[in-house]
Design an enzyme around this catalytic site. Structure first.
Site, PDB file in Angstrom:
ATOM      1  N   ASP A   1      43.209 -43.789 -47.108  1.00  0.00           N
ATOM      2  CA  ASP A   1      44.566 -43.789 -47.331  1.00  0.00           C
ATOM      3  C   ASP A   1      45.482 -43.089 -46.230  1.00  0.00           C
ATOM      4  O   ASP A   1      46.586 -42.538 -46.391  1.00  0.00           O
ATOM      5  CB  ASP A   1      44.971 -43.155 -48.454  1.00  0.00           C
ATOM      6  CG  ASP A   1      44.659 -44.229 -49.578  1.00  0.00           C
ATOM      7  OD1 ASP A   1      44.487 -45.387 -49.469  1.00  0.00           O
ATOM      8  OD2 ASP A   1      44.272 -43.651 -50.716  1.00  0.00           O
TER       9      ASP A   1
ATOM     10  N   SER B   1      53.131 -47.950 -50.570  1.00  0.00           N
ATOM     11  CA  SER B   1      53.034 -48.051 -49.204  1.00  0.00           C
ATOM     12  C   SER B   1      51.861 -49.110 -48.746  1.00  0.00           C
ATOM     13  O   SER B   1      51.011 -49.262 -49.346  1.00  0.00           O
ATOM     14  CB  SER B   1      52.468 -46.748 -48.374  1.00  0.00           C
ATOM     15  OG  SER B   1      53.188 -45.476 -49.203  1.00  0.00           O
TER      16      SER B   1
ATOM     17  N   HIS C   1      48.857 -48.985 -51.398  1.00  0.00           N
ATOM     18  CA  HIS C   1      48.404 -47.903 -52.055  1.00  0.00           C
ATOM     19  C   HIS C   1      49.550 -47.360 -52.753  1.00  0.00           C
ATOM     20  O   HIS C   1      50.837 -47.430 -52.527  1.00  0.00           O
ATOM     21  CB  HIS C   1      48.209 -46.617 -51.231  1.00  0.00           C
ATOM     22  CG  HIS C   1      47.764 -45.458 -51.827  1.00  0.00           C
ATOM     23  ND1 HIS C   1      46.591 -45.238 -52.389  1.00  0.00           N
ATOM     24  CD2 HIS C   1      48.375 -44.228 -51.956  1.00  0.00           C
ATOM     25  CE1 HIS C   1      46.566 -44.218 -52.624  1.00  0.00           C
ATOM     26  NE2 HIS C   1      47.522 -43.532 -52.503  1.00  0.00           N
TER      27      HIS C   1
ATOM     28  N   ASN D   1      46.102 -52.376 -46.491  1.00  0.00           N
ATOM     29  CA  ASN D   1      45.964 -51.747 -47.859  1.00  0.00           C
ATOM     30  C   ASN D   1      47.137 -51.664 -48.601  1.00  0.00           C
ATOM     31  O   ASN D   1      48.046 -51.256 -47.880  1.00  0.00           O
ATOM     32  CB  ASN D   1      45.142 -50.503 -47.857  1.00  0.00           C
ATOM     33  CG  ASN D   1      44.919 -49.871 -49.521  1.00  0.00           C
ATOM     34  OD1 ASN D   1      44.624 -50.809 -50.305  1.00  0.00           O
ATOM     35  ND2 ASN D   1      44.924 -48.680 -49.463  1.00  0.00           N
TER      36      ASN D   1
END
Ligand code: NHR
Ligand code: GAR
Length: 214
Positions: free
Chosen positions: A145, A136, A109, A107
């Site tokens: 997260d 990030s 973020h 992912n």
């Protein structure tokens, strides 16, 4: 070469940055499919324009998150990919989904994790008076997260920044960071070993830092 699935919910500017990096030969890979939970996500048009397969699985059609996630898994596994890339994908995923793709799920973020998990990150960075902000890329775990961070790009917060101006510069940094991380994955520099990222053979003690663009 690395086979990639990209999951989106909206504009798809990160998807575009990844497609451009593939086209320039910077990532030894190809995007096998783009999946959106929203039929009106503009990123779907970007993918179609490149002849990439697309799928829409609307979360509202499912009574339970578990059933939605199983439908995602069926589609993604049909593409037979090495890595699943969340790029502005806005649905929290169940532990079953995350477990199915453990070590193959990334992912991006829009904050310097572990700061500002969750939503409205630019507003929160401004309200806190932070002098630095950024983005990030992390491996996704069941903790939102909270998975191990691979790499970050840091940008300065400028005196007159608004949420919009800050978001725009974070976006630029995302468009540099995500393709770089995928290039490292494709050339074998980045590996996942028992819950921990390794870079060129060494366990990552701290996230890699992308140099500033200028
Ligand atoms: N799933 C798990 N299990 N772990 C992560 O780390 C995840 C994840 C799913 C998405 C992206 C994430 C981000 O980068 C992401 C990371 C959506 C929400 C959210 O609250 C929060 C974080 C992220 C993505 N979504 C609402 C929900 O109920 C819906 C919001 C909407 O539709 O606009 O799923 O920030
Ligand atoms: C990006 O800023 C990404 O970091 C963020 O959404 C934007 C998507 O832009 N992701 C999240 O907030 C995940 N909850 P894009 O669709 O243009 O790539």
């Amino acid at each position: 070469m690395l086979k990639i699935a990209v999951l989106i919910s909206g504009a798809g500017s990160n998807l575009q940055a990844i497609m451009d990096a593939v086209a320039r030969g910077e990532i030894d890979g190809r995007i096998a499919g783009v999946l959106s939970n929203r039929a009106d996500a503009y990123g779907l048009e970007r993918a179609k324009a490149q002849g990439i397969a697309t799928a829409v699985i609307t979360h509202g059609d499912f009574a339970e998150r578990a059933a939605f996630d199983q439908a995602l898994i069926r589609q993604i596994d049909a593409w037979d990919v090495d890595v699943v890339v969340l790029a502005g994908f806005m649905r929290i995923l169940t532990a079953a989904f995350v477990g199915h793709y453990e070590g193959r799920l990334l992912n991006i973020h829009p904050s310097l994790l572990p700061r500002y998990k969750g939503l409205h990150t630019h507003r929160r960075a401004l309200e806190a008076g932070d002098l630095e902000h950024g983005c990030s890329v992390h491996y996704v775990t069941a903790e939102l997260d909270g998975g191990p961070v691979i790499a970050q790009a840091t940008i300065p917060v400028l005196p007159h920044d608004t949420e919009a101006s800050l978001a725009a510069r974070v976006h630029e940094s995302e468009h540099r960071l995500y393709p770089q991380v995928l290039a490292w994955l494709a050339d074998g520099s980045l590996q996942y070993d028992a819950g921990r990222p390794r870079f060129r053979g060494q366990p990552l003690a701290t996230p890699l830092q992308l140099p500033p663009s200028r």
